[in-house]
Design a protein around this motif. Structure first.
Motif, PDB file in Angstrom:
ATOM      1  N   ILE A  54      27.700  42.396 -47.434  1.00  0.00           N
ATOM      2  CA  ILE A  54      27.111  43.029 -46.152  1.00  0.00           C
ATOM      3  C   ILE A  54      28.096  43.727 -45.352  1.00  0.00           C
ATOM      4  O   ILE A  54      27.971  44.876 -44.534  1.00  0.00           O
ATOM      5  CB  ILE A  54      26.289  41.969 -45.043  1.00  0.00           C
ATOM      6  CG1 ILE A  54      25.095  41.406 -45.579  1.00  0.00           C
ATOM      7  CG2 ILE A  54      26.058  42.788 -43.662  1.00  0.00           C
ATOM      8  CD1 ILE A  54      24.331  40.580 -45.118  1.00  0.00           C
ATOM      9  N   TYR A  56      30.154  45.785 -46.601  1.00  0.00           N
ATOM     10  CA  TYR A  56      30.415  47.359 -46.794  1.00  0.00           C
ATOM     11  C   TYR A  56      29.623  48.012 -46.245  1.00  0.00           C
ATOM     12  O   TYR A  56      29.636  49.374 -46.348  1.00  0.00           O
ATOM     13  CB  TYR A  56      30.476  47.337 -48.387  1.00  0.00           C
ATOM     14  CG  TYR A  56      31.154  46.461 -49.331  1.00  0.00           C
ATOM     15  CD1 TYR A  56      32.635  46.372 -49.122  1.00  0.00           C
ATOM     16  CD2 TYR A  56      30.759  45.552 -50.088  1.00  0.00           C
ATOM     17  CE1 TYR A  56      33.468  45.585 -49.830  1.00  0.00           C
ATOM     18  CE2 TYR A  56      31.576  44.512 -50.567  1.00  0.00           C
ATOM     19  CZ  TYR A  56      33.037  44.372 -50.462  1.00  0.00           C
ATOM     20  OH  TYR A  56      33.849  43.775 -51.018  1.00  0.00           O
ATOM     21  N   VAL A  57      28.303  47.667 -45.532  1.00  0.00           N
ATOM     22  CA  VAL A  57      27.794  48.534 -44.740  1.00  0.00           C
ATOM     23  C   VAL A  57      27.876  48.269 -43.318  1.00  0.00           C
ATOM     24  O   VAL A  57      27.637  49.046 -42.383  1.00  0.00           O
ATOM     25  CB  VAL A  57      26.091  48.448 -45.148  1.00  0.00           C
ATOM     26  CG1 VAL A  57      25.807  49.212 -46.409  1.00  0.00           C
ATOM     27  CG2 VAL A  57      25.567  46.966 -45.180  1.00  0.00           C
ATOM     28  N   PRO A  96      23.464  61.164 -31.331  1.00  0.00           N
ATOM     29  CA  PRO A  96      22.437  60.529 -32.142  1.00  0.00           C
ATOM     30  C   PRO A  96      23.073  60.115 -33.227  1.00  0.00           C
ATOM     31  O   PRO A  96      22.540  58.977 -33.806  1.00  0.00           O
ATOM     32  CB  PRO A  96      21.381  61.741 -32.440  1.00  0.00           C
ATOM     33  CG  PRO A  96      21.693  62.563 -31.619  1.00  0.00           C
ATOM     34  CD  PRO A  96      23.093  62.611 -30.926  1.00  0.00           C
ATOM     35  N   ILE A  97      23.958  60.653 -33.893  1.00  0.00           N
ATOM     36  CA  ILE A  97      24.854  60.036 -35.082  1.00  0.00           C
ATOM     37  C   ILE A  97      25.472  58.699 -34.619  1.00  0.00           C
ATOM     38  O   ILE A  97      25.310  57.758 -35.436  1.00  0.00           O
ATOM     39  CB  ILE A  97      25.766  61.163 -35.611  1.00  0.00           C
ATOM     40  CG1 ILE A  97      25.253  62.723 -35.637  1.00  0.00           C
ATOM     41  CG2 ILE A  97      26.420  60.658 -36.915  1.00  0.00           C
ATOM     42  CD1 ILE A  97      26.114  63.614 -36.154  1.00  0.00           C
ATOM     43  N   ILE A 100      22.900  55.916 -34.084  1.00  0.00           N
ATOM     44  CA  ILE A 100      22.409  55.405 -35.235  1.00  0.00           C
ATOM     45  C   ILE A 100      23.547  54.254 -36.054  1.00  0.00           C
ATOM     46  O   ILE A 100      23.234  53.406 -36.355  1.00  0.00           O
ATOM     47  CB  ILE A 100      21.986  56.511 -36.586  1.00  0.00           C
ATOM     48  CG1 ILE A 100      20.645  57.220 -35.993  1.00  0.00           C
ATOM     49  CG2 ILE A 100      21.681  55.877 -37.799  1.00  0.00           C
ATOM     50  CD1 ILE A 100      19.575  56.593 -36.251  1.00  0.00           C
ATOM     51  N   PHE A 101      24.774  54.811 -36.032  1.00  0.00           N
ATOM     52  CA  PHE A 101      25.789  53.924 -36.685  1.00  0.00           C
ATOM     53  C   PHE A 101      25.826  52.713 -35.893  1.00  0.00           C
ATOM     54  O   PHE A 101      26.002  51.509 -36.499  1.00  0.00           O
ATOM     55  CB  PHE A 101      26.926  54.830 -36.805  1.00  0.00           C
ATOM     56  CG  PHE A 101      27.349  55.572 -37.857  1.00  0.00           C
ATOM     57  CD1 PHE A 101      26.945  55.019 -39.186  1.00  0.00           C
ATOM     58  CD2 PHE A 101      27.505  56.816 -37.688  1.00  0.00           C
ATOM     59  CE1 PHE A 101      27.263  56.079 -40.190  1.00  0.00           C
ATOM     60  CE2 PHE A 101      27.956  57.838 -38.687  1.00  0.00           C
ATOM     61  CZ  PHE A 101      27.617  57.166 -39.962  1.00  0.00           C
ATOM     62  N   LEU A 104      23.120  50.414 -36.682  1.00  0.00           N
ATOM     63  CA  LEU A 104      23.217  49.732 -38.001  1.00  0.00           C
ATOM     64  C   LEU A 104      24.373  48.759 -37.774  1.00  0.00           C
ATOM     65  O   LEU A 104      24.287  47.667 -38.611  1.00  0.00           O
ATOM     66  CB  LEU A 104      23.946  51.070 -38.889  1.00  0.00           C
ATOM     67  CG  LEU A 104      22.731  51.793 -39.454  1.00  0.00           C
ATOM     68  CD1 LEU A 104      23.226  52.860 -40.348  1.00  0.00           C
ATOM     69  CD2 LEU A 104      21.750  51.000 -40.251  1.00  0.00           C
ATOM     70  N   ILE A 107      22.432  45.598 -36.451  1.00  0.00           N
ATOM     71  CA  ILE A 107      21.401  45.254 -37.332  1.00  0.00           C
ATOM     72  C   ILE A 107      22.180  44.552 -38.536  1.00  0.00           C
ATOM     73  O   ILE A 107      21.946  43.278 -38.911  1.00  0.00           O
ATOM     74  CB  ILE A 107      20.423  46.298 -37.616  1.00  0.00           C
ATOM     75  CG1 ILE A 107      19.576  46.678 -36.386  1.00  0.00           C
ATOM     76  CG2 ILE A 107      19.316  45.663 -38.572  1.00  0.00           C
ATOM     77  CD1 ILE A 107      18.846  47.884 -36.749  1.00  0.00           C
ATOM     78  N   THR A 108      22.920  45.176 -39.175  1.00  0.00           N
ATOM     79  CA  THR A 108      23.740  44.507 -40.245  1.00  0.00           C
ATOM     80  C   THR A 108      24.385  43.404 -39.802  1.00  0.00           C
ATOM     81  O   THR A 108      24.593  42.308 -40.688  1.00  0.00           O
ATOM     82  CB  THR A 108      24.373  45.211 -41.105  1.00  0.00           C
ATOM     83  OG1 THR A 108      25.509  46.319 -40.199  1.00  0.00           O
ATOM     84  CG2 THR A 108      23.722  46.791 -41.793  1.00  0.00           C
ATOM     85  N   LEU A 111      22.065  40.311 -39.596  1.00  0.00           N
ATOM     86  CA  LEU A 111      21.843  40.063 -40.990  1.00  0.00           C
ATOM     87  C   LEU A 111      22.793  39.250 -41.804  1.00  0.00           C
ATOM     88  O   LEU A 111      22.717  38.392 -42.428  1.00  0.00           O
ATOM     89  CB  LEU A 111      21.431  41.263 -41.894  1.00  0.00           C
ATOM     90  CG  LEU A 111      19.944  41.826 -41.441  1.00  0.00           C
ATOM     91  CD1 LEU A 111      19.827  43.223 -42.035  1.00  0.00           C
ATOM     92  CD2 LEU A 111      18.818  40.907 -41.871  1.00  0.00           C
ATOM     93  N   TYR A 210      31.162  57.418 -44.962  1.00  0.00           N
ATOM     94  CA  TYR A 210      30.446  57.497 -43.509  1.00  0.00           C
ATOM     95  C   TYR A 210      31.008  58.732 -42.647  1.00  0.00           C
ATOM     96  O   TYR A 210      30.328  59.484 -41.975  1.00  0.00           O
ATOM     97  CB  TYR A 210      30.863  56.356 -42.790  1.00  0.00           C
ATOM     98  CG  TYR A 210      29.485  55.171 -43.281  1.00  0.00           C
ATOM     99  CD1 TYR A 210      28.678  55.369 -44.465  1.00  0.00           C
ATOM    100  CD2 TYR A 210      29.203  54.249 -42.325  1.00  0.00           C
ATOM    101  CE1 TYR A 210      27.705  54.551 -44.591  1.00  0.00           C
ATOM    102  CE2 TYR A 210      28.029  53.320 -42.700  1.00  0.00           C
ATOM    103  CZ  TYR A 210      27.269  53.473 -43.904  1.00  0.00           C
ATOM    104  OH  TYR A 210      26.452  52.563 -44.222  1.00  0.00           O
TER     105      TYR A 210
END
Lengths: 243, 61
Positions: A54, A56-57, A96-97, A100-101, A104, A107-108, A111, A210
């Protein structure tokens, strides 16, 4: 050609048009390489097993969350000081970019937190400061849409972007200043990366991917913004023409 | 050759690893598509109204 020549939005849009396909292509190539390296070639962690993939993202998204905000604040400062016509466009296109990052990264991170810490979320300084960053992005986007008068919107947006920049060093050093559940830095350390090469390389490939993706999306969104502004001024010009 | 079921099982962490990758790919892809659509539409509109303005008779003072 001097760099300042690209202060002209039309000239900038032409340059962006020729760069966009190259940047998008490289971003896709690097992303595929990074995903392959992270999922297939990188070894499982000796403590965390495959859950460590995980990273790596998660880590590149978190880096971008801060980097994009830094760019936004820098562009806002440039807009304030030099009244550069493209600086506000760059800041607005970035939001907005970055948002989103940041989403992410959060959320990641959840997780990853659930299997490793046993909790989706903890209110430690790192997680909380990144959540604040997410709301800064949201606030910035809402502000642009909430204020009718463009001249006032642009001023308020610059101020918000600059004030919010205080949060960036807080995020970076939160793991040193406070006792966080989130681990400390393992790549950008004074004594060099503490992470092994077979894990560092996929991480860096993803980070470069990225960054290139950000550059591509930034140019695309700046082109859109420039075209919309041109459209607005054409329409205004038509409205004020004597009938 | 990787044993695919072992690969997909992710050492028991499949329920966390795959959603993390999926949401990353899907949301970045969605952002790219949305940005691209916005850009092409805005540029098309701007260039068409610009040419309309250029062909219109000169009325500016």
């Amino acid at each position: 050609m001097p760099v300042l020549a690209y202060a002209n939005p039309e000239r900038f849009a032409r340059l962006a048009r020729s760069l966009t396909p190259w940047l998008l292509g490289s971003a896709v190539g690097l992303l595929l390489a990074g995903l392959f390296l992270g999922l297939f070639l990188a070894p499982p962690d000796y403590q965390q097993g495959d859950a460590a993939r995980i990273m790596y993202v998660h880590v590149p998204a978190a880096w971008m969350a801060m980097f994009v905000y830094g760019c936004m604040a820098l562009a806002s400062a440039v807009a304030f000081i030099w009244k550069h016509p493209l600086a506000d466009v760059a800041a607005k296109a970035s939001a907005p970019i970055g948002c989103i990052f940041t989403a992410l990264a959060l959320i990641t991170g959840m997780l990853w937190g659930k299997p490793m810490w046993g909790a989706w979320w903890v209110w430690d300084a790192r997680l909380t400061s990144v959540l604040i960053l997410f709301f800064m992005y949201l606030g910035y986007i809402v502000l642009w849409n909430a204020i009718e008068d463009p001249a006032r919107a642009v001023r308020a947006a610059r101020i918000l972007a600059l004030v919010g920049a205080i949060n960036i060093p807080i995020i970076k050093f939160s793991v040193d200043w406070w006792n966080t559940l989130h681990q400390g830095a393992s790549v950008f350390r004074a004594d060099g990366p503490s992470i092994t090469g077979s894990m560092l390389i996929p991480l860096l490939v993803m980070a470069v991917a990225y960054n290139v993706l950000y550059a591509a999306l930034l140019l695309i969104r700046m082109r859109a913004e420039i075209a919309e502004r041109r459209l607005r001024s054409i329409r205004l010009g038509l409205e004020f023409e004597p009938k | 050759m990787t044993d695919w079921s072992t690969f997909f099982a992710m050492g028991g962490y499949a329920a966390y690893v795959w959603p993390a990758y999926a949401i990353s790919v899907v949301s970045l892809l969605a952002l790219a598509i949305a940005s691209w659509t916005w850009m092409t539409r805005a540029e098309r509109l701007a260039s068409s109204s610009k040419s309309a303005e250029e062909t219109a008779p000169e009325t500016k003072p």
